[in-house]
Structures are given as C-alpha cells and as structure tokens.
Design a protein around this motif. Sequence first.
Motif: not given
Length: 743
Positions: A470, A473-474, A479, A482, A506
């Motif tokens: 997560a 990916q953030l 988004q 994430a 997140v």
Amino acid sequence: MERRLAAVLAFDMVGYSRLMGLDEQGTLATHRRHRREVFNPRATQYRGRIIKFMGDGALMEFASVVDSVCFAIDVQLALLNENAALGEGRQFLYRIGINIGDIILDEGDIYGDGVNIAARLQELADPGGICLSASAFDQVKGKLDLTFEYLGERQVKNIAEPVTVYRVLLDEKATALAASIVQVPAARTNRRKWATVAAAVPLLIFGGITLWWQPWMSAPQPVAVERFAYPLPDKPSIAVLPFINVSSDPEQDHLARGLTDDLITELSKVSGLFVIARHSVFTLQEAARNSQKAAAELGVHFVLEGTLQRAGSRLRINVKLIDALSGLFLWAERYDRNYADIFAVQDDVIGKIISALAVKLNQRERDQLARIPTDNLEAYDYYLRAEQEGFLYSDVETYRRTLSFYQKAIDLDPGFADAHAGIARIAVDIWRNDYNLIWSAAVARKIAYDAAGHALKLDPDNARAHTVLALLQLVDGRQAEAIDSANRAVTLQPNDAEAFGNLALVLAHTGDSERAVAAVEKALRLDPAPAPSFQLLTGVALYTARRNERAIPLLEAARDGLPRTEPAREYLAAAYVHGDHPQRGKQEAAKLLELFPDTNLTYYGYLYDYWREADLSYHLTGLRKAGIPEWPFGFEGRKADQVDGTELQDLVSGKTWIGKHRNGTDFIQYFDNAGNTAYRSANTNITGVIEVRSDRLCEKFEGHFLNRMACGYIYRNAVGDRPDARYIHVTPQSLKFFSVAAR
C-alpha cells in the motif's frame, strides 16, 4: 514433585456451546457469576482449593472427601433453586465427579490417576448430578446421612481398570444437609493466604527457583469498569502481558518476548476479539505484574500472562487467562515440551483462549491460525531477534542488525514469508523517506517491491506485506490500489494497530480525512501506549487530515523519543503554524535548520510530489511561514545573475565543472553533447542524464533522490566570497560553487 492422598472434584457445565449459541453474553455473564457467587464462597467454606478453571469447568482439591461431597451438594442445590425459575433449555446445569486417590502436586497443579478418574466420573454424572468413585463412597458412607445409588462398574477412557460408580441423590436428606454460606473472618483468610504463600515459595523448576501463581489463594477484589482508562470494547478484549523468562539464562529473554509477540500477532487475526498491540503491553512491564492494574490501564476485560523457561531443548511454559473484572482466572495450563513443539503450544493456548471466550472463527481465520510460519526453529529464532529491534526511523546500525537477522532467517528457510515481509518493511521506510542509509532509493524501492511480492507469493494473507505494498503504491501515485491494499491488510489483521495506522496515512493522502481520523483512533485504541515511530505515523496522518491540535502531542512525543528527530520536527513546524502557534513553529524550524542546514522547501516539494496538490501546498505554506528557506542553506539568487538560454546550454555542452560544495567537498562533473553527465567526489562516482528546460538545469542520477529528475538554477557568482568559483549551482539537494575547466 510431591505425592499425597487427596479428594479431587471435577465439574463441567452441560450444553455450554448450545447456551453460547443462544445468548453468548448472557451465558458468559451467568457462568462468571456462578464462579463468583456459587463456587468460590463454598470452596472457602469447605476448605477446598480451585486448582484451575478450564473454560466451562474446573478442577478442585479437598483434604476431606466429606468436605468435597458437602461442597458438591450445596452447589447443586443452589443451582437447582436458581434453575427452577428458568424454562427448559435455558437452565444452567453442571456435572460433578469426586474421587479420592494418589495425586502428584507440581507447581500448584495436580496430576495422576486420582485426577483422571474424577474427570471421567464427572462425564458419567447426570446434568445437575454428582458421581463418586468407590473409594470416595467408602469414605463418606456412615459419615453423611445421604442416599447413594450404585451404578456398577464402568470402563472409562485412559483408565486401565473399570471404575465403580455411585450416584448421590439430591433428595430430602441432601436438602437437610445443605448449609448456608459462612463468611470466613478476615484474620483467618489472611493466615490461610500467607501460609499458602510460604508453603509455595520453594518451587523447584529445572534446578532454579521460581515464583508462580497460586490459584487457591484468596481471590483479588473485583474491579469496577469505571476505574478503567478506556471504555471496554463491544467484543471480548484481551492483553497478552509479557511472558517472564524464569531461566537462569538472560539470553532467553528474546524467546519470552517472541512468544508474547507471536500470541499477540495470532490473536490479532481474530475479528471476534479486541487485542492490545505489543508495544503497549511491553511498556507496562512493571504494571504487568498486577494483571488487574494492567487491564485497567489498557482498557481490556481479560489478561493472559505466563512464564517461560528453557533448559537445552526443553521448554516449560505456564499460562493463565484472567478475568480482570472479577480477578478470577478462566483457564490455566502448564506445558513441558521440547523447543520444537513451541508452535504446538502456541496453537493450544490460542485455541483455549478462543474457546474460553466463546469466540467464533470464520474459515479464513481458521486457515490463518493453522498456518505455521516456519519449520526451521533457528530461522524462527533469528526472526524473533529482528522483530524486537524496533527499527522504524532507526539509526544505521539498528537497520543493519535487523536486516541481518531477517536475512539469516531467510537463508535458513527461504519460504519464511514473515521474514521477507520484514525486509520489505525496512526497505519501504528507507525508500519513501529517501534515507540513503544502506541502499540508494532505487535499490530500496526494488527490494521493497520484490520482498513484499515474494512474501505474498508464499502467504497471500500476509498483512504486513499488503501494508508495505500500500505504501509503495501510494508513493507511485496508484491511489486506488494503495487503498485496496491497506484495506486488505486490516481485514486480514483486524487487531493490528500498524495496519490501521498505515491505512490512516493512505486515506489521509487520498483525501478521505474522516475515515483517516477514524482509522487513527482505532489504531491508538489498539496501541494506547505507542512507540515513538508509531506516534509519528499517526501524527502525520492526523496532520494531513488537518487535525493539528490532535496531531501535535503525537508529533512532540515522536520528536522526543526517536533517534532521528528531523521527520517529527518538519511536521511539527508546519503543524504549529497552522495550529496558531507560530512562535513554536519557528523554533522547530530553527532547530531543524541547525541540525540539517540543507533543509529546504524545494527538496520537500520533490520528495512529496505524490501528495495531492492541496496537501503539498498546505505543507509547504506552513514550513515557509515557520522559516524554512526555498533552497539549501537559505540561498537566494538574484534574477539579474541567473544564467539562462544559450548561455546555460553552453555551460553543459561538452564542458567540465570543477568546484566545491557548500560544505567544502571537492567535486568534478563532466557533460557531453548528448545530455549525459558524470559526477565524481571523494565519496561518490555516479552517472546520469540532464535536460535544459528554459532557465533550469534538470538532472537525474539513477538510484538517487528517488530516481527523480530534479531541477535547479545556475547563477553567476556576484557575491565574490569564493573568487575561484565563477558560478553557483543550486539544486534541491546541494549548493555548489564551480568554474568551467579550460579546454
């Protein structure tokens, strides 16, 4: 170990599972009330001691069979009266079995055939009834005016010879025999208590002396819910207090801590429980010696505590589960096992906790709890050592030591998913904060992705790996993915404070402030005494969600507790300004610049380019008002001195720069005509690419500054403080003075 002749009584509730299915909370409350109001006072009156509660039953010892039978009759008649007001199918009935025989006494527990026969007699009794062995019957006949029914010989499980069984009839004779409860005078109770303690002191364990609990001691006073620091959750709540290493070898401390950690981690997977996080229970190391006090501080109903001792390949583990409201314990067990059986012990403890608290598991939870992390105990040992380093935002040596422990675990067992997830967690921390302590940003990013991916390939339900994914990916700007990964982590580990903290981060950075705040509150309830690194994480999430007054105390605690203070000071400076504390914001900014003079807004603008535009502007505005400069070392170039256009292009086409950094480090940098560059200093030798964008020179060096193309400016050196340098090159990361080498 001591042997002696004793009367042993076993009792068990009838239809416990069915009653729990009908009314879980009501059944638990009634069973606890029975212990408090029916069993415990009569045990005191008839000089019996409760060895241990086992879920919905218990094992007791009496010096006299007569006392044990009187106790049983009193209990059953009291329950009979209570059940008369309840409909059929809603009554609470117990079976009781009594035997007299040779028992083995060891550390407050009892063993032997004398105990086993009592347990089998209890199984033969009718609901609400009492069964005696022939030896117990022989002791009471002629001494008690009761009616007995001969049931013959019965073959029972795990007993070689048939057992002769008698039933006690609860008729008028039994009713006439029943006595009212007599309160034991306080002085007598205290004498009994101290006599018991004195007798129990010299418990010999593996050649060492250890104090352990004596469950027959006078019960602690009940604790009122109003005295708890937090409201009790709406589900069974538990804290696993730190297991005590009672070995003579302090090297086994990590094993005791590891057992505590693992029990917390496994219990955290159960959605029907509320489980306090590891850091909070370890901060209560001293208070944990008083389980009721610890429960009150943490706001939980139940407490698990125990001891661990290792001698060579042998382990002895003592465990008990305590109801903190009543002070009584629900279940206790001792395990004498080989070290290789440690996972089996953990499984048994977890299973009995779930059973005692009547928690229902779904299939995913059953599968997760059945999974063994590794078959290699040496790998497991290294993993425990890594987990105990507390490495987030740590110094270089802690990171290296932790990574080495994880890597040794993986070398011994390449399929150890938790160890791969541990490496991923460190790598993502290094990467997203651009620490460059051990790996360059590019290397840390790749290691984080690879390690998290490998952990999930080995164990798709690894919550920590999903949390790491997560965060990756953030920062990569993905988004939706994430949010999905962070939600997946809390679903898999519904009591994991770290997973909720990262979910909050997140959500805050993707604009869902309300859910972010809710996730922070959940995280801090699970971990009410968090580590400084976790205070920083939750503080940043709250700051990003614009909850500055709530964020500031957490950020202050992180600043005061972390070995590296600059992340907390950065956010504090901005939070103070936005929270109407401008002077305190300026003080934090000044301290940050004192520690790291190259701190600047341009650097933060690049570092946080994955933030939403509104959040980045909010952060940079707060830092600017606090006094953080736009460029390193507070450099401000005059527009009239700026090099641009053709002159800028000429400076980087087939040229070589020679000069010094602001800190005095010598460097040389070469540019070819195709947009490539090579940079060298005493400690660095790297290559990269450049672009001239209008009046800016933009550079990208693989593995540095999160692999970003960072832009800066070149000015003529009009100040003259470095006469050997004709130009000044300012970037988000450096301030350099140089001249172009002659051809």
